[in-house]
Design an enzyme around this catalytic site. Structure first.
Site, PDB file in Angstrom:
ATOM      1  CE  LYS A 158      49.113  36.096  41.016  1.00  0.00           C
ATOM      2  NZ  LYS A 158      48.631  37.134  42.089  1.00  0.00           N
ATOM      3  CD  GLU A 162      44.397  34.405  39.641  1.00  0.00           C
ATOM      4  OE1 GLU A 162      44.958  34.738  38.809  1.00  0.00           O
ATOM      5  OE2 GLU A 162      44.520  35.032  40.678  1.00  0.00           O
TER       6      GLU A 162
END
Length: 348
Positions: free
Chosen positions: A323, A320
């Site tokens: 993040k 991700e």
């Protein structure tokens, strides 16, 4: 109908026994399916929700954790047969201390999708600590959500819990000495009592990676990766031997629950993972070793709970790229955003 002779009885019973065999094997497979995968969405390059669900299905992943009620994800899950942990973000807990708001939340995010979506648990908050502003909202929100679930007559199908991390427990070496910290006790004890009274498990995020990197002088990499050749830690209580850090961390949680008066409360490991880059011991090789060994290991239980499969959710489905903080947090994915597997893993 007359009595059957031995030959007729054998012929009569054969198809019944065959069907019973299929039924029992199905039960066994269901019981063995203890590994799910967390689906975090903090990225701007992730696949569509429909593609994500297809990726779960094509890899035989039968359980998912999401962190908030994302409507496109819930719609994509319809009819998939994937069992779901649905989360409530910490910044939404205060609003749900209002019973009417909790009823609306359950209507919009559960009842509108049930039974097409197989909700398993509702995680009310994630890793709230004793000094956090939300600490006083967790239990009231859990109570209101559970009441709304009961009003929908779903209390037997969907359990309400919260997810904690292992830092609420101290004296974890040896594992039998584990106990909740003084600061955590007043927060967690009423939650534990709530879970026991409602037959719900406690969700715990268990990360050998962080325990190892915080104390590499005393913890070996092999112990963290399930690759130790023999017992590393012997616990005098019960003369239990520990060959890996995951079991030691988890049994310390069970010891803390025993001291809190909940010896039979079950734990679901709601996150566990290893990053492939961005920090100490973070490599593709180490991550692959950890995930493969974890998947194989959780079928068998811990020294304190032998023979009991550990329901476990791997963190996470994808890298991700949004993040925070940057670094290891962005590299826990089992798959790249292009849906290519980073490791050769069988999910069972």
């Amino acid at each position: 109908m007359g009595f059957l002779d031995a030959k007729d009885c054998k012929a009569f019973m054969a198809p019944i026994l065959l069907l019973l065999g299929f039924f029992l094997s199905g039960l066994e497979l269901t019981g063995a399916q203890s590994v799910g995968v967390c689906y975090g969405r903090n990225g701007d390059n992730l696949p569509s929700e429909a593609d994500v669900i297809n990726l779960y299905k094509s890899n035989g992943i039968g359980r998912m954790r999401i962190y908030e009620p994302n409507q496109p994800t819930l719609n994509a899950l319809r009819g998939s047969n994937i069992e779901l942990i649905i989360g409530i973000l910490n910044n939404n807990l205060q609003a749900l201390t209002d019973a009417a708001a909790a009823t609306d939340w359950v209507q919009n995010n559960v009842r509108n999708f049930w039974p097409d979506v197989k909700f398993r648990y509702i995680a009310v908050g994630n890793e709230v600590h004793p000094n956090d502003a939300e600490v006083g909202f967790v239990l009231p929100a859990m109570q209101n959500i559970r009441n709304a679930i009961a009003s929908a007559n779903l209390q037997d199908q969907i359990k309400v819990s919260t997810s904690i991390d292992t830092t609420l427990v101290e004296n974890a070496y040896p594992p039998s000495q584990g106990s909740f910290t003084g600061a955590a006790s007043s927060f967690i004890k009423p939650i534990i009592d709530f879970l026991v009274s409602n037959g719900a498990p406690l969700l715990v995020n268990v990360y050998p990676y962080f325990a190892y990197t915080l104390n590499p002088q005393d913890i070996s990499l092999q112990y963290a990766l399930f690759t130790s050749s023999g017992v590393v830690v012997t616990d005098p209580e019960g003369n239990r031997g520990y060959q890996n850090l995951f079991d030691a961390l988890l049994d310390a949680q069970y010891s803390a629950l025993e001291k809190a008066g909940a010896p039979n409360l079950q734990i679901v490991v709601s996150e566990s993972g290893w990053p492939s880059e961005g920090g100490d011991a973070a490599s593709v090789e180490n991550a692959a070793t950890f995930y493969k060994n974890l998947i194989n290991h959780v079928k068998n239980g811990t020294p304190k709970r032998p023979g009991q499969a550990i329901e476990t959710y791997l963190f996470a489905m994808f890298d991700e790229n949004q993040k925070n903080p940057p670094g290891i947090e962005r590299h826990f994915g089992l798959f790249s955003p292009s849906q290519q597997p980073k490791y050769q893993i069988s999910f069972g």
